[in-house]
Design an enzyme around this catalytic site. Structure first.
Site, PDB file in Angstrom:
ATOM      1  N   HIS A  29      -7.179  11.892   6.799  1.00 56.24           N
ATOM      2  CA  HIS A  29      -8.513  12.167   6.269  1.00 56.24           C
ATOM      3  C   HIS A  29      -8.400  12.402   4.769  1.00 56.24           C
ATOM      4  CE1 HIS A  29     -12.532  13.740   5.855  1.00 56.24           C
ATOM      5  NE2 HIS A  29     -12.775  13.299   7.073  1.00 56.24           N
ATOM      6  N   ASP A  55     -11.970  12.005  15.145  1.00 57.99           N
ATOM      7  CA  ASP A  55     -12.049  10.911  16.109  1.00 57.99           C
ATOM      8  C   ASP A  55     -10.945  10.939  17.156  1.00 57.99           C
ATOM      9  OD1 ASP A  55     -14.343   9.742  15.140  1.00 57.99           O
ATOM     10  OD2 ASP A  55     -13.265   8.626  13.600  1.00 57.99           O
TER      11      ASP A  55
HETATM   12  N1  ACO Z   1      -1.752   6.414   9.795  1.00 59.25           N
HETATM   13  C1  ACO Z   1      -0.651   6.200   9.038  1.00 59.25           C
HETATM   14  N2  ACO Z   1      -0.613   6.400   7.704  1.00 59.25           N
HETATM   15  C2  ACO Z   1      -1.738   6.839   7.135  1.00 59.25           C
HETATM   16  C3  ACO Z   1      -2.910   7.096   7.868  1.00 59.25           C
HETATM   17  C4  ACO Z   1      -2.888   6.875   9.248  1.00 59.25           C
HETATM   18  N3  ACO Z   1      -3.959   7.069  10.016  1.00 59.25           N
HETATM   19  N4  ACO Z   1      -3.877   7.522   7.042  1.00 59.25           N
HETATM   20  C5  ACO Z   1      -3.348   7.542   5.815  1.00 59.25           C
HETATM   21  N5  ACO Z   1      -2.039   7.122   5.878  1.00 59.25           N
HETATM   22  C6  ACO Z   1      -1.102   6.995   4.747  1.00 59.25           C
HETATM   23  C7  ACO Z   1      -1.330   5.675   4.044  1.00 59.25           C
HETATM   24  O1  ACO Z   1      -0.560   4.644   4.582  1.00 59.25           O
HETATM   25  C8  ACO Z   1      -0.933   6.036   2.632  1.00 59.25           C
HETATM   26  O2  ACO Z   1       0.465   6.098   2.574  1.00 59.25           O
HETATM   27  P1  ACO Z   1       1.240   5.631   1.235  1.00 59.25           P
HETATM   28  O3  ACO Z   1       0.754   6.561   0.158  1.00 59.25           O
HETATM   29  O4  ACO Z   1       2.671   5.795   1.589  1.00 59.25           O
HETATM   30  O5  ACO Z   1       0.814   4.214   1.000  1.00 59.25           O
HETATM   31  C9  ACO Z   1      -1.435   7.470   2.476  1.00 59.25           C
HETATM   32  O6  ACO Z   1      -1.425   8.009   3.798  1.00 59.25           O
HETATM   33  C10 ACO Z   1      -2.841   7.559   1.918  1.00 59.25           C
HETATM   34  O7  ACO Z   1      -3.681   6.717   2.716  1.00 59.25           O
HETATM   35  P2  ACO Z   1      -5.065   6.143   2.246  1.00 59.25           P
HETATM   36  O8  ACO Z   1      -5.479   5.065   3.186  1.00 59.25           O
HETATM   37  O9  ACO Z   1      -4.986   5.817   0.785  1.00 59.25           O
HETATM   38  O10 ACO Z   1      -5.991   7.426   2.413  1.00 59.25           O
HETATM   39  P3  ACO Z   1      -7.542   7.437   2.302  1.00 59.25           P
HETATM   40  O11 ACO Z   1      -7.929   8.805   1.915  1.00 59.25           O
HETATM   41  O12 ACO Z   1      -8.022   6.299   1.452  1.00 59.25           O
HETATM   42  O13 ACO Z   1      -8.012   7.091   3.797  1.00 59.25           O
HETATM   43  C11 ACO Z   1      -8.656   7.283   6.027  1.00 59.25           C
HETATM   44  C12 ACO Z   1      -8.501   8.012   4.691  1.00 59.25           C
HETATM   45  C13 ACO Z   1      -9.493   6.006   5.837  1.00 59.25           C
HETATM   46  C14 ACO Z   1      -9.378   8.174   7.020  1.00 59.25           C
HETATM   47  C15 ACO Z   1      -7.245   6.906   6.548  1.00 59.25           C
HETATM   48  O14 ACO Z   1      -6.537   8.099   6.813  1.00 59.25           O
HETATM   49  C16 ACO Z   1      -7.303   6.031   7.790  1.00 59.25           C
HETATM   50  O15 ACO Z   1      -7.432   4.810   7.660  1.00 59.25           O
HETATM   51  N6  ACO Z   1      -7.197   6.628   9.022  1.00 59.25           N
HETATM   52  C17 ACO Z   1      -7.263   5.858  10.247  1.00 59.25           C
HETATM   53  C18 ACO Z   1      -8.712   5.535  10.599  1.00 59.25           C
HETATM   54  C19 ACO Z   1      -9.472   6.760  11.052  1.00 59.25           C
HETATM   55  O16 ACO Z   1      -9.020   7.533  11.884  1.00 59.25           O
HETATM   56  N7  ACO Z   1     -10.682   6.911  10.484  1.00 59.25           N
HETATM   57  C20 ACO Z   1     -11.583   8.025  10.831  1.00 59.25           C
HETATM   58  C21 ACO Z   1     -11.644   9.000   9.705  1.00 59.25           C
HETATM   59  S1  ACO Z   1     -12.683  10.371  10.104  1.00 59.25           S
HETATM   60  C22 ACO Z   1     -14.209   9.703   9.985  1.00 59.25           C
HETATM   61  O17 ACO Z   1     -14.503   8.870   9.201  1.00 59.25           O
HETATM   62  C23 ACO Z   1     -15.189  10.181  10.911  1.00 59.25           C
END
Ligand code: ACO
Length: 384
Positions: free
Chosen positions: A267, A321
């Site tokens: 998140h 979620d």
């Molecule tokens: N699984 C594995 N690695 C992850 C995850 C994950 N779920 N989420 C973030 N990371 C890692 C990324 O790979 C990245 O690593 P790096 O720096 O080594 O490249 C780092 O953490 C930052 O990730 P970002 O995608 O840049 O983080 P951002 O804040 O943009 O994204 C998000 C947040 C979209 C929620 C992301 O965590 C994600 O895609 N999660 C999975 C989808 C999900 O569960 N969405 C629901 C969110 S809650 C809601 O909207 C109701």
């Protein structure tokens, strides 16, 4: 300021990370301690003590209602639950294989055709739009569910409270009171979450002074994506594809090596476990105690434990979620309705932001950093 006195360009932040795009008094997230408050009240307290309609009132009007105010709000919502036969007929033309979020976005937008008198400076118009949207969105979600199965939608029942009535319209059975109470708590937990993607979308739409049905329809479209609300549907698919507890470690290692996102984890705001996931997990356990265990829950807990070792150091923990799907599955709700249910709840937050945006409106119009070519000479089509 630069040496010449001109305004220095702001640094570009992809995804607007850390960039405040509004001021708001609706909701606060402490992502380090895992505390979420609506209008200053902790969400865990609201989930335990309040009802969804009371929480919606709090979010939208800023204060907890008195008994009289709540009764009036509940009655108004109850009176407006029905949707026009024209909307039901329109929904009958939707393809039955279409996603319920697309059906919801279209039907939410269609409300604007019926209640199009846009009078944003009239408090009565604001109240009636709030009531209509809170009342009709669940009816439309339930209606599409029956229509796509070839059945006629069920009319709302006036003797049932908000959550019970929705579950009744969906299943044609009056729900068990515990199941209805847990479902209502789920709605409270999903009702608001500051400037997430769909709420930002709602505020941008609201800032053009368009009608509130367009505001909610644009937010529904934004919520549908798998990086936002759509993740709750993907979590169960992911757990099913892992298959068994002994597969959790190799599956996770592979996913991390392939740089795949683990659905229901991570998140932008939380660096600890999402407080809503903590509560949803407890609600899931209550349901399992009452109605029987779900082995997929053991798999989910194992995944959470292994992911805590591998991803915890990066601040990646379960989000809202992760456990919500297990709750809805136990309630017998089809997977592709998980995100529409999220939308039912989040309509309260979107409307709170719509109202707040109108109170101090300035149209959203950010700038960009142009990276394309310049000064090109026109080529006639035959010379390209
Ligand atoms: N699984 C594995 N690695 C992850 C995850 C994950 N779920 N989420 C973030 N990371 C890692 C990324 O790979 C990245 O690593 P790096 O720096 O080594 O490249 C780092 O953490 C930052 O990730 P970002 O995608 O840049 O983080 P951002 O804040 O943009 O994204 C998000 C947040 C979209 C929620 C992301 O965590 C994600 O895609 N999660 C999975 C989808 C999900 O569960 N969405 C629901 C969110 S809650 C809601 O909207 C109701």
């Amino acid at each position: 300021m630069t040496a010449s006195g001109a305004q220095a360009p702001s640094p570009f932040r992809p995804g607007l990370e850390g960039v405040p795009a509004t001021q708001s008094s609706i909701c606060d997230i402490d992502g380090q301690r895992g505390v979420l408050t609506y209008r200053g009240f902790r969400v865990d307290e609201l989930a335990a003590q309040s009802t969804f309609l009371e929480t919606a009132y709090l979010l939208i009007w800023g204060e907890l209602p008195t008994a009289e105010e709540l009764r009036e709000f509940e009655q108004e919502v109850q009176m407006h639950r029905r949707v026009s036969f024209r909307i039901r007929d329109m929904m009958k033309c939707f393809p039955s294989g279409g996603h319920p979020m697309d059906a919801l976005q279209s039907s939410a937008a269609s409300l604007g055709l019926f209640y199009s008198r846009r009078a944003l400076d009239n408090p009565e118009y604001i109240v009636s739009a709030v009531v209509r949207l809170i009342a009709k969105i669940p009816t439309m979600v339930a209606a599409f569910q029956l229509i796509r199965k070839g059945q006629d939608p069920i009319q709302p029942r006036d003797d049932l409270a908000y959550a019970s009535n929705f579950l009744y319209m969906l299943t044609e059975r009056e729900p068990d009171p515990l199941a209805a109470r847990i479902f209502d708590a789920c709605l409270i937990l999903h009702a608001e979450h500051s400037l997430n993607a769909s709420t930002f979308s709602a505020r941008v739409t609201a800032s053009t002074l368009t009608d509130p049905y367009a505001v909610v329809a644009s937010a529904v479209g934004t919520l549908a994506g798998p990086l936002h609300g759509g993740a709750n549907e993907d979590v169960l698919e992911m757990l099913e594809s892992i298959g068994s507890e002994d597969q959790v470690e190799p599956w996770l290692d592979r996913a991390i090596a392939e740089k795949r996102k683990i659905m229901g984890f991570g998140h932008r705001e939380y660096k600890v476990k999402d407080p809503r996931a903590v509560i949803l997990q407890k609600l899931a356990e209550q349901l399992f105690d009452a109605f029987g265990h779900d082995p997929m829950y053991d798999l989910a807990r194992k995944l959470e434990a292994v992911a805590a070792e591998r991803l915890g150091p990066k601040g990646i923990y379960p989000n809202v979620d992760f456990y919500s799907g297990l709750v809805y599955r136990k309630l017998g709700i089809p997977e592709d309705l998980f995100t529409p249910i999220f939308a039912i709840a989040r309509t309260a937050g979107w409307l709170a932001h719509w109202k707040e945006q109108l109170g101090a409106n300035r149209i959203y119009r950010p700038s960009q950093i142009y990276t394309g070519p310049a000064g090109r000479d026109w080529q006639p089509i035959g010379a390209r």
